[in-house]
Motif scaffolding. Structure first.
Motif, PDB file in Angstrom:
ATOM      1  N   ILE A   1       0.856  -1.183   0.000  1.00 37.07           N
ATOM      2  CA  ILE A   1       0.000   0.000   0.000  1.00 37.07           C
ATOM      3  C   ILE A   1       0.894   1.234   0.000  1.00 37.07           C
ATOM      4  CG2 ILE A   1      -1.766   1.298   1.253  1.00 37.07           C
ATOM      5  CD1 ILE A   1      -2.587  -1.391   2.539  1.00 37.07           C
TER       6      ILE A   1
ATOM      7  N   GLY B   1       1.047   5.391   0.470  1.00 32.58           N
ATOM      8  CA  GLY B   1       0.374   6.564   1.014  1.00 32.58           C
ATOM      9  C   GLY B   1       1.045   7.811   0.480  1.00 32.58           C
TER      10      GLY B   1
ATOM     11  N   ASP C   1       2.075  -5.848   3.801  1.00 32.62           N
ATOM     12  CA  ASP C   1       0.794  -6.379   4.268  1.00 32.62           C
ATOM     13  C   ASP C   1       0.688  -6.446   5.787  1.00 32.62           C
ATOM     14  OD1 ASP C   1      -0.087  -6.646   1.647  1.00 32.62           O
ATOM     15  OD2 ASP C   1       0.685  -8.690   1.461  1.00 32.62           O
TER      16      ASP C   1
ATOM     17  N   LYS D   1       1.600  -3.994   7.588  1.00 29.58           N
ATOM     18  CA  LYS D   1       1.538  -2.561   7.924  1.00 29.58           C
ATOM     19  C   LYS D   1       2.854  -2.022   8.465  1.00 29.58           C
ATOM     20  CE  LYS D   1      -3.370  -2.458   8.379  1.00 29.58           C
ATOM     21  NZ  LYS D   1      -4.281  -3.348   8.973  1.00 29.58           N
TER      22      LYS D   1
ATOM     23  N   PHE E   1       5.863   2.371  -7.628  1.00 34.64           N
ATOM     24  CA  PHE E   1       4.715   1.473  -7.526  1.00 34.64           C
ATOM     25  C   PHE E   1       5.017   0.132  -8.193  1.00 34.64           C
ATOM     26  CE2 PHE E   1       1.502   5.241  -7.381  1.00 34.64           C
ATOM     27  CZ  PHE E   1       1.974   5.583  -6.124  1.00 34.64           C
TER      28      PHE E   1
ATOM     29  N   VAL F   1       2.939  -2.112  -5.664  1.00 36.48           N
ATOM     30  CA  VAL F   1       1.842  -1.422  -4.982  1.00 36.48           C
ATOM     31  C   VAL F   1       0.515  -1.776  -5.649  1.00 36.48           C
ATOM     32  CG1 VAL F   1       0.840   0.847  -4.510  1.00 36.48           C
ATOM     33  CG2 VAL F   1       3.284   0.462  -4.171  1.00 36.48           C
ATOM     34  N   ARG F   2      -0.461  -2.176  -4.840  1.00 33.58           N
ATOM     35  CA  ARG F   2      -1.780  -2.514  -5.367  1.00 33.58           C
ATOM     36  C   ARG F   2      -2.878  -1.564  -4.880  1.00 33.58           C
ATOM     37  NH1 ARG F   2      -1.067  -5.719  -1.113  1.00 33.58           N
ATOM     38  NH2 ARG F   2      -2.819  -6.062   0.259  1.00 33.58           N
ATOM     39  N   ASP F   3      -2.586  -0.816  -3.813  1.00 36.32           N
ATOM     40  CA  ASP F   3      -3.539   0.159  -3.285  1.00 36.32           C
ATOM     41  C   ASP F   3      -2.807   1.463  -3.011  1.00 36.32           C
ATOM     42  OD1 ASP F   3      -5.924  -1.508  -3.064  1.00 36.32           O
ATOM     43  OD2 ASP F   3      -4.835  -2.560  -1.470  1.00 36.32           O
ATOM     44  N   ILE F   4      -3.523   2.578  -3.227  1.00 40.00           N
ATOM     45  CA  ILE F   4      -2.943   3.903  -3.006  1.00 40.00           C
ATOM     46  C   ILE F   4      -3.902   4.711  -2.144  1.00 40.00           C
ATOM     47  CG2 ILE F   4      -2.141   6.028  -4.101  1.00 40.00           C
ATOM     48  CD1 ILE F   4      -1.684   4.313  -6.654  1.00 40.00           C
ATOM     49  N   VAL F   5      -3.361   5.318  -1.103  1.00 44.93           N
ATOM     50  CA  VAL F   5      -4.139   6.176  -0.211  1.00 44.93           C
ATOM     51  C   VAL F   5      -3.579   7.589  -0.354  1.00 44.93           C
ATOM     52  CG1 VAL F   5      -4.780   6.624   2.180  1.00 44.93           C
ATOM     53  CG2 VAL F   5      -4.471   4.267   1.394  1.00 44.93           C
TER      54      VAL F   5
ATOM     55  N   SER G   1      -3.625  12.353  -8.952  1.00 42.04           N
ATOM     56  CA  SER G   1      -4.556  11.252  -8.667  1.00 42.04           C
ATOM     57  C   SER G   1      -4.979  10.565  -9.942  1.00 42.04           C
ATOM     58  CB  SER G   1      -5.792  11.768  -7.952  1.00 42.04           C
ATOM     59  OG  SER G   1      -5.435  12.422  -6.768  1.00 42.04           O
TER      60      SER G   1
END
Length: 88
Positions: free
Chosen positions: A2, A4, A19, A21, A52, A57-61, A88
């Motif tokens: 992930i 950020g 994963d 965190k 990425f 990276v599979r998710d972006i916040v 974005s």
């Protein structure tokens, strides 16, 4: 993984966590050396895409965009929100 992002027109922060965190990458990209908004965006997008892919990276916040409030410089807020939209 992930990612950020804390996006700004002068400096953008990137943290990638696994994963569990646990941060595995933390860095920032100085953007004040570029004149135009699109020059900054091109540079930043190239850097982010590379990171990425490198880290899978599979998710972006992304930090929430700045809201215009009393006492806030409206011109700066509009510019920052525009840059957030481009990235974005």
């Amino acid at each position: 993984m992930i990612a950020g992002l804390d996006i700004s027109t002068t400096c953008t922060g990137l943290t990638i966590i696994n994963d569990k965190k646990i941060p595995i990458f933390v860095d920032y990209y100085k953007l004040d050396k570029f004149d135009g908004l699109f020059d900054k965006a091109d540079y930043l997008i190239d850097k982010l895409v590379y990171m990425f892919i490198k880290y899978g990276v599979r998710d972006i916040v992304i930090e929430a965009p700045l809201e215009i409030a009393k006492g806030t410089n409206a011109k700066s807020a509009v510019m920052l929100n525009r840059f957030n939209y481009i990235i974005s």
